[in-house]
Each structure stands twice: as structure tokens, then as C-alpha cells.
Design an enzyme around this catalytic site. Structure first.
Site, mmCIF file in Angstrom:
data_model
loop_
_atom_site.group_PDB
_atom_site.id
_atom_site.type_symbol
_atom_site.label_atom_id
_atom_site.label_comp_id
_atom_site.label_asym_id
_atom_site.label_seq_id
_atom_site.Cartn_x
_atom_site.Cartn_y
_atom_site.Cartn_z
ATOM 1 N N ASP A 1 19.245 -8.392 1.867
ATOM 2 C CA ASP A 1 19.740 -7.122 2.414
ATOM 3 C C ASP A 1 20.771 -7.386 3.512
ATOM 4 O O ASP A 1 21.776 -6.676 3.618
ATOM 5 C CB ASP A 1 18.584 -6.303 3.008
ATOM 6 C CG ASP A 1 17.465 -6.096 2.009
ATOM 7 O OD1 ASP A 1 17.762 -5.963 0.804
ATOM 8 O OD2 ASP A 1 16.296 -6.080 2.430
ATOM 9 N N GLU B 1 21.626 -22.255 -1.344
ATOM 10 C CA GLU B 1 22.898 -22.812 -1.844
ATOM 11 C C GLU B 1 24.100 -21.965 -1.400
ATOM 12 O O GLU B 1 25.242 -22.369 -1.587
ATOM 13 C CB GLU B 1 22.906 -22.852 -3.379
ATOM 14 C CG GLU B 1 21.753 -23.608 -4.025
ATOM 15 C CD GLU B 1 21.718 -25.033 -3.542
ATOM 16 O OE1 GLU B 1 22.796 -25.664 -3.516
ATOM 17 O OE2 GLU B 1 20.629 -25.498 -3.161
ATOM 18 N N TYR C 1 0.902 -1.164 0.000
ATOM 19 C CA TYR C 1 0.000 0.000 0.000
ATOM 20 C C TYR C 1 0.938 1.210 0.000
ATOM 21 O O TYR C 1 1.160 1.841 1.040
ATOM 22 C CB TYR C 1 -0.917 -0.039 1.236
ATOM 23 C CG TYR C 1 -1.742 -1.304 1.243
ATOM 24 C CD1 TYR C 1 -2.967 -1.364 0.584
ATOM 25 C CD2 TYR C 1 -1.250 -2.465 1.837
ATOM 26 C CE1 TYR C 1 -3.689 -2.549 0.527
ATOM 27 C CE2 TYR C 1 -1.963 -3.651 1.784
ATOM 28 C CZ TYR C 1 -3.171 -3.684 1.130
ATOM 29 O OH TYR C 1 -3.882 -4.856 1.067
ATOM 30 N N LYS D 1 23.938 -14.116 -5.228
ATOM 31 C CA LYS D 1 23.292 -14.749 -4.068
ATOM 32 C C LYS D 1 22.431 -15.903 -4.557
ATOM 33 O O LYS D 1 21.583 -15.727 -5.423
ATOM 34 C CB LYS D 1 22.458 -13.690 -3.323
ATOM 35 C CG LYS D 1 23.333 -12.587 -2.725
ATOM 36 C CD LYS D 1 22.521 -11.487 -2.070
ATOM 37 C CE LYS D 1 22.080 -10.419 -3.034
ATOM 38 N NZ LYS D 1 21.372 -9.290 -2.428
HETATM 39 O O1 KDG Z 1 14.414 -6.912 0.751
HETATM 40 C C1 KDG Z 1 13.361 -6.847 1.665
HETATM 41 C C2 KDG Z 1 12.448 -5.792 1.180
HETATM 42 O O2 KDG Z 1 11.863 -6.226 0.000
HETATM 43 C C3 KDG Z 1 11.359 -5.484 2.151
HETATM 44 O O3 KDG Z 1 11.919 -4.995 3.334
HETATM 45 C C4 KDG Z 1 10.384 -4.491 1.661
HETATM 46 O O4 KDG Z 1 11.748 -2.881 0.611
HETATM 47 C C5 KDG Z 1 10.819 -3.629 0.542
HETATM 48 C C6 KDG Z 1 10.085 -3.746 -0.673
HETATM 49 O O5 KDG Z 1 9.949 -2.721 -1.301
HETATM 50 O O6 KDG Z 1 9.683 -4.829 -1.058
#
Ligand code: KDG
Length: 315
Positions: free
Chosen positions: A257, A229, A105, A225
Site C-alpha cells: 500500500d 527484489e 473478525y 512489486k
Molecule cells: O495491505 C495491508 C492490508 O492487508 C491490511 O492493512 C489489512 O486491509 C487489510 C486486509 O483486509 O487484509
């Protein structure tokens, strides 16, 4: 002065307490999400000076985001409060099979109005690394302009530009993402991407090919990444597979992240690429073991203990 400045949207995330459709969920935990602020939190917890630059609504949720990030040690002085647009919101949903999905949202949010004029370029010029993900490019045309301008600025000022494409298919089509994100590879010094993203953006997820393509476009460090794995990391001289740390998975959102925070911490600390990769893997494992994006991230003492396989004494 910050070691790392990250730029992007943070949202308030509501996390359900049960693994079922949202219509049946009764209780949620309120937390902060946002790829770039997650990276800043990870770095701050490891003892690095990390700033997060963005816009939030001048509303309760915006003040909550700032309060939480500050509590984790992230510098938010450059954040703009916008009284005309709200802070974005997202709700996570967990299926019975533990698959996480998100509902956004965030259309018209304060962060989506970020534009080049909002950026404090003098502040940015002092960073050693600027980190941005493709989510910032996805949320609006003006914030996409910011991403390109910042990448160019980093290049001109000898600041390392770190880029994670972070493709979010709920935000744009793969065609739009490809068109916007591929040019950023040529401006990035550090590329941190997932294997699915490599397949979409480079038409291959074959590790050596991904890495050599990105080095040829100018990247000094690449981390591919590979989820459970592990990862394949390279600095152009050494390419090495890093196994994932064994962990019980609660929620995979935020793992990338966390990996990025560990990897960038390694670069700031002058570590070898293999050490950077292991630092990323340890951070990623700790992130997936908890439900919030950053709740599981360790402080420096716990991180060092985990890096050195030292068991804690609990009773
Ligand atoms: O990498 C995690 C993010 O995807 C999450 O914290 C939310 O930043 C976000 C998003 O825009 O999806």
C-alpha cells in the site's frame, strides 16, 4: 475535491508486542489497518488531497478509525456510520521467524454492507484518481458490485482507475479471486500488483510479459512489486527495474500500500515512471521498517530528504 479517492474496508488492528503465538501474548497495540485507507494516509502525508470512502460501525472502533485517519490528514466526509453493523477487527500474529500473519473478525462488518446506493457519485466524479484493491471485491457481493460500478464510472468520466488485486487468501479461494479480479485489469489505467498475484491471475511473473499483457488490456502504468527484489515499472514506453531500498524489516504488512501511495503521488506530480517507481520503493521501505501499516510513512520533508539521499542532523 480530492486528488485521490480510495474505497475499501478499514479495520482496527491489534498488534502483539511479542513474537509468539497469540495465546501467549499479553499486550497489544491498537492501530488502524486497511489497504485503501493505508494508501490514502500515504498520499495525505505526502501532501496530496486524499479521501477515503467506506462504512464503519457507529461504535467505538469506528469512531477510532475515523479519528486516526483524520489525524493523518485523510478526508473522511463521505464515510457512512452504520448503527446496525460493527467495525471489523483484525489481529496480527508474529512468528519467531518474523513471519506476519493475520486473523480477521470482519464477517458482517459495516464495510462489507457497502453497496452502490451508498456511493456519492457526484463526490467521486471530482477525483483525479480512484484507487481500489481486490480486498473490497472479496468482502461481499455488494461491495464487489461497487468495485465494478466504480471502475466503469471512472472510465466514463475520464478518471484514472487504479487497481491492486491484493489477493487475501483468507477471504476467498483463488478461483473466486481470479474470476472476480481478472476482468478489472481491462478497466484499470494503473495496475499495481505483486509477483505472486501476477502468477495467479496472469499465469506468469516474468516482468516483461506481465507488463505487456496488462498494457495490452489497457493499463497506462503498471508496477510489478517484487518484494525485497524491488519492482519493475512501466508506462508502455519505458520499462525499468527499481531496486528496493535497503531497510531492516519489522513487519512487511502495508508495504504494498505504501508503494502504491508513492507511485500514485508520482503520477499526480507528473513524474516519469522511473521516478514514480522510486517514490513507491522509498515509501514501501519506510512502511516495512515499522510495525503498524502506516506508522513508518514519512511526511513530505522526510520523504524528499530520503529521495535525495540527504542525511538528517539529530544532535
Ligand atoms: O495491505 C495491508 C492490508 O492487508 C491490511 O492493512 C489489512 O486491509 C487489510 C486486509 O483486509 O487484509
Amino acid at each position: 475535491m480530492s486528488d485521490v479517492v480510495t474505497i475499501g474496508e478499514s479495520l482496527v488492528a491489534l498488534i502483539p508486542d511479542s513474537h509468539t503465538k497469540l495465546r501467549y501474548v499479553q499486550n497489544f497495540t491498537k492501530t488502524v489497518a486497511g489497504a485503501e485507507s493505508n494508501v490514502a494516509v500515504g498520499l495525505a502525508k505526502l501532501g496530496h488531497r486524499a479521501s477515503w470512502l467506506s462504512k464503519v460501525g457507529d461504535d467505538e472502533l469506528g469512531h477510532y478509525v475515523i479519528r486516526e485517519l483524520r489525524a493523518e490528514g485523510v478526508d473522511t466526509d463521505a464515510v457512512i456510520f452504520d448503527s446496525d453493523h460493527p467495525t471489523g477487527l483484525m489481529i496480527k500474529e508474529f512468528s519467531p521467524s518474523l513471519q506476519s500473519s493475520v486473523h480477521y473478525y470482519r464477517k458482517g462488518s459495516a464495510a462489507s454492507t457497502l453497496k452502490c446506493d451508498d456511493i456519492d457519485w457526484t463526490f467521486l466524479a471530482k477525483a483525479r484518481i480512484i484507487h481500489i484493491s481486490g480486498i473490497t471485491a472479496a468482502i461481499s457481493a455488494s461491495s464487489r458490485q461497487v468495485v465494478y460500478a466504480v471502475a466503469e464510472f471512472a472510465k466514463q468520466h475520464g478518471i484514472l482507475f487504479s487497481f491492486d488485486p491484493n489477493i487475501r487468501r483468507k477471504l476467498w479461494s483463488l478461483e473466486e479471486a481470479t474470476e472476480a479480479l481478472v476482468p478489472l485489469f481491462s478497466l484499470a489505467d494503473i495496475v499495481l500488483l505483486g509477483d505472486e498475484e501476477a502468477q495467479i491471475l496472469l499465469q506468469t511473473d516474468e516482468q516483461e510479459q506481465v507488463v505487456s499483457t496488462l498494457h495490452a488490456r489497457g493499463a497506462r502504468w503498471v508496477a510489478l512489486k517484487q518484494g525485497a527484489e524491488g519492482a519493475y515499472v512501466s508506462d508502455g514506453k519505458t520499462g525499468i527495474s527499481i531496486p528496493a531500498e535497503p531497510v531492516k524489516v519489522a513487519d512487511t504488512i502495508g508495504a504494498g500500500d505504501a508503494f502504491n501511495a508513492g507511485f500514485l503521488a508520482g503520477i499526480l506530480e507528473g513524474k516519469t515512471v522511473a521516478e514514480c517507481g522510486r517514490m513507491g520503493a522509498v515509501m514501501g521501505a519506510l512502511a516495512v521498517a515499522s510495525y503498524g501499516d502506516t506508522d513508518g510513512l514519512p511526511d513530505r520533508k522526510d520523504f524528499d530528504a530520503m529521495m535525495n539521499n540527504i542525511q538528517g542532523v539529530y544532535r
